[in-house]
Motif scaffolding. Structure first.
Motif, short mmCIF file in Angstrom:
data_model
loop_
_atom_site.label_atom_id
_atom_site.label_comp_id
_atom_site.label_asym_id
_atom_site.label_seq_id
_atom_site.Cartn_x
_atom_site.Cartn_y
_atom_site.Cartn_z
N ALA A 1 3.86 8.90 -5.11
CA ALA A 1 2.83 9.88 -4.76
C ALA A 1 3.50 11.03 -4.01
CB ALA A 1 1.76 9.22 -3.89
N VAL A 2 3.25 12.27 -4.46
CA VAL A 2 3.91 13.44 -3.91
C VAL A 2 2.88 14.49 -3.50
CG1 VAL A 2 5.72 15.17 -4.26
CG2 VAL A 2 5.78 13.03 -5.56
N ARG A 3 3.10 15.09 -2.31
CA ARG A 3 2.20 16.13 -1.83
C ARG A 3 2.99 17.24 -1.15
NH1 ARG A 3 -1.80 18.20 1.75
NH2 ARG A 3 -1.79 17.03 3.69
N PHE A 4 2.51 18.47 -1.28
CA PHE A 4 3.08 19.65 -0.65
C PHE A 4 2.01 20.21 0.28
CE2 PHE A 4 5.14 24.06 -1.82
CZ PHE A 4 5.32 24.32 -0.47
N PRO A 5 2.02 19.84 1.57
CA PRO A 5 0.96 20.28 2.48
C PRO A 5 1.07 21.77 2.82
CG PRO A 5 2.66 19.13 3.70
CD PRO A 5 3.03 19.01 2.24
N PHE B 1 8.16 23.22 -3.97
CA PHE B 1 7.81 22.60 -5.24
C PHE B 1 9.03 22.01 -5.93
CE2 PHE B 1 7.64 22.94 -9.87
CZ PHE B 1 6.61 22.06 -10.14
N GLU B 2 10.13 22.76 -5.93
CA GLU B 2 11.31 22.30 -6.68
C GLU B 2 11.87 20.99 -6.14
OE1 GLU B 2 12.63 25.96 -4.18
OE2 GLU B 2 10.84 25.28 -5.30
N ASP B 3 11.55 20.65 -4.87
CA ASP B 3 12.05 19.40 -4.31
C ASP B 3 11.43 18.18 -4.99
OD1 ASP B 3 13.66 20.78 -2.58
OD2 ASP B 3 12.29 20.65 -0.89
N MET B 4 10.28 18.37 -5.64
CA MET B 4 9.66 17.25 -6.35
C MET B 4 10.59 16.71 -7.44
SD MET B 4 5.85 16.88 -8.00
CE MET B 4 5.97 18.24 -9.14
N ARG B 5 11.40 17.57 -8.01
CA ARG B 5 12.29 17.15 -9.10
C ARG B 5 13.35 16.16 -8.61
NH1 ARG B 5 10.85 20.48 -13.21
NH2 ARG B 5 9.99 22.51 -12.62
N GLY B 6 13.56 16.10 -7.29
CA GLY B 6 14.54 15.18 -6.75
C GLY B 6 14.02 13.77 -6.55
N ILE B 7 12.70 13.55 -6.74
CA ILE B 7 12.14 12.22 -6.48
C ILE B 7 11.28 11.69 -7.63
CG2 ILE B 7 12.23 12.32 -3.96
CD1 ILE B 7 9.29 13.22 -4.00
N ASN C 1 0.86 -1.18 0.00
CA ASN C 1 0.00 0.00 0.00
C ASN C 1 0.90 1.23 0.00
OD1 ASN C 1 -2.33 1.47 0.07
ND2 ASN C 1 -3.02 0.73 2.06
N PRO C 2 0.99 1.97 -1.11
CA PRO C 2 2.00 3.03 -1.25
C PRO C 2 1.87 4.13 -0.20
CG PRO C 2 0.95 2.53 -3.36
CD PRO C 2 0.17 1.82 -2.32
N LEU C 3 3.03 4.75 0.09
CA LEU C 3 3.08 5.89 1.00
C LEU C 3 3.22 7.18 0.18
CD1 LEU C 3 5.67 4.47 3.56
CD2 LEU C 3 3.17 4.28 3.65
N ILE C 4 2.69 8.27 0.72
CA ILE C 4 2.81 9.57 0.06
C ILE C 4 4.05 10.28 0.59
CG2 ILE C 4 1.77 11.86 -0.19
CD1 ILE C 4 -0.97 10.51 -0.01
N ILE C 5 4.86 10.81 -0.32
CA ILE C 5 6.01 11.61 0.08
C ILE C 5 5.59 13.08 0.18
CG2 ILE C 5 8.32 12.41 -0.51
CD1 ILE C 5 8.88 9.80 -1.82
N HIS C 6 5.84 13.67 1.34
CA HIS C 6 5.51 15.08 1.59
C HIS C 6 6.76 15.93 1.42
CE1 HIS C 6 2.13 12.95 3.30
NE2 HIS C 6 1.50 14.08 3.55
N ILE C 7 6.61 17.04 0.71
CA ILE C 7 7.71 17.97 0.47
C ILE C 7 7.30 19.35 0.98
CG2 ILE C 7 8.59 16.69 -1.52
CD1 ILE C 7 7.18 18.69 -3.34
#
Length: 354
Positions: free
Chosen positions: A126-130, A78-84, A69-75
């Protein structure tokens, strides 16, 4: 394990020196491979280092969660998304411009540095920016990438307050950051951007109608309103029983008078059979119900309030040892779709139409 609880009463993202020190300590726990529960604008999350396979394993163990069951990566930028992720498509930039930071998660092809333990064995992430300031500060102190499902025992209603986290996680994790109640109360919308057309895999506060306005027509995964297939889940909550109280939950749909009549009749029969009965109802019909425990989830004129109350009310039925619960149904449009998605999961798709 002793779980440390740190209360944070920040205002508008401004932290006292003591709170700042506590958040810095929590970040060190994350970087050291430990787990920290923290608030987001949606629900409380259970955070670990997203790039550390052992942290992912600890999250699954603490929750009793299946490891596919996948986990969401929180950043926190925005630019940090490019690292994953392997690439950031134009649609992702549009979504970020309109809705980030905020309650929407995007699924994209993962970069090689993201362990399969975090993605549930998938080549997507899965990526999210809370938007919650405590979450963003913790992410920054914790190394920039925090994997975080909801901070509850797998299958139980998600936690919208630190007390819910304590009920489930005390003694299982290193720290809980208590910053009061979550504002939205339902997990983020999940949007898959790896298909030819964007697909909603989990509805949330960012509705299908909102996404249609910025992306053009988006698709909705059939599993949102129907029982799960046997396929591997591409996003959290797609395959396994979620959000459920201990008692059996049944959703009743139909005209208001028929719904009240059916629920009262069934609750009476259940009570005679020795069950402790409960009703999850709206303000408009509440006084008409007859059961051992009747809970108001809010008014139909305010779906945001209903969403905010849902998980807390389901937990209250557990507190009162209710064994059979009946709930009104809700619209499948707008935020109502997210409310019904969570209720259907909690009820195991037990629906009666009258």
């Amino acid at each position: 394990m002793e779980t440390k609880i740190l209360k944070i009463r920040q205002e508008s993202g401004l932290f006292s020196p003591e709170e700042e020190a506590g958040l810095r300590l929590a970040g060190e726990v994350i970087k050291g491979g430990g787990l920290v529960a923290f608030p987001t604008e949606t629900v409380y999350g259970l955070g670990g280092d997203a790039l550390n396979p052992e942290s992912a394993r600890k999250i699954y163990a603490a929750k009793g969660r299946p490891s596919d069951n996948p986990l969401i990566i929180h950043i926190c930028r925005f630019e940090d998304m490019r690292g994953i992720v392997r690439e950031v498509p134009r649609e992702a930039e549009i979504i970020a411009d309109v809705f980030w930071p905020g309650p929407i998660t995007m699924i994209l092809p993962k970069a090689e540095n993201v362990p399969y333990e975090t993605t549930g064995g998938l080549d997507t992430v899965a990526v999210r920016f809370p938007s919650h300031p405590v979450a963003r500060k913790l992410i920054a102190y914790g190394g920039g990438y925090i994997a975080a499902p909801s901070a509850n025992i797998s299958g139980r209603p998600s936690p919208t307050a630190a007390r819910h986290v304590t009920e489930d996680m005390n003694g299982r994790i290193e720290m809980i950051l208590d910053a009061g109640d979550a504002g939205i109360g339902l997990e983020s919308t999940i949007l898959d951007l790896t298909s030819r057309k964007p697909v909603i895999l989990r509805p949330g506060f960012v509705t299908r109608e909102m996404l249609d306005r910025v992306l053009g027509k988006v698709d909705t995964d059939a599993a949102i309103v129907s029982p799960d297939s046997g396929q591997a889940p591409k996003a959290p909550g797609m395959k396994y029983r979620h959000y459920a109280p201990a008692g059996q939950l049944v959703i009743v749909e139909g005209e208001p008078g028929a719904v009240v009549s059916y629920i009262n009749r069934q609750a009476g029969a259940d009570k005679a059979a020795g069950e402790k009965t409960g009703v999850l109802g709206t303000k408009e019909l509440l006084v008409q119900y007859r059961a051992d425990v009747v809970k108001c989830i809010g008014s139909r004129e305010n779906e945001e309030n209903i969403a905010r109350n849902l998980f807390a009310v389901l937990r209250e039925f557990d507190d009162e040892k209710v064994t059979k619960i009946y709930s009104e149904g809700f619209s499948d449009q707008g935020l109502g779709q997210a409310i019904m998605n969570r209720l259907l999961k909690a009820a195991g798709h037990r629906v009666v139409r009258v």
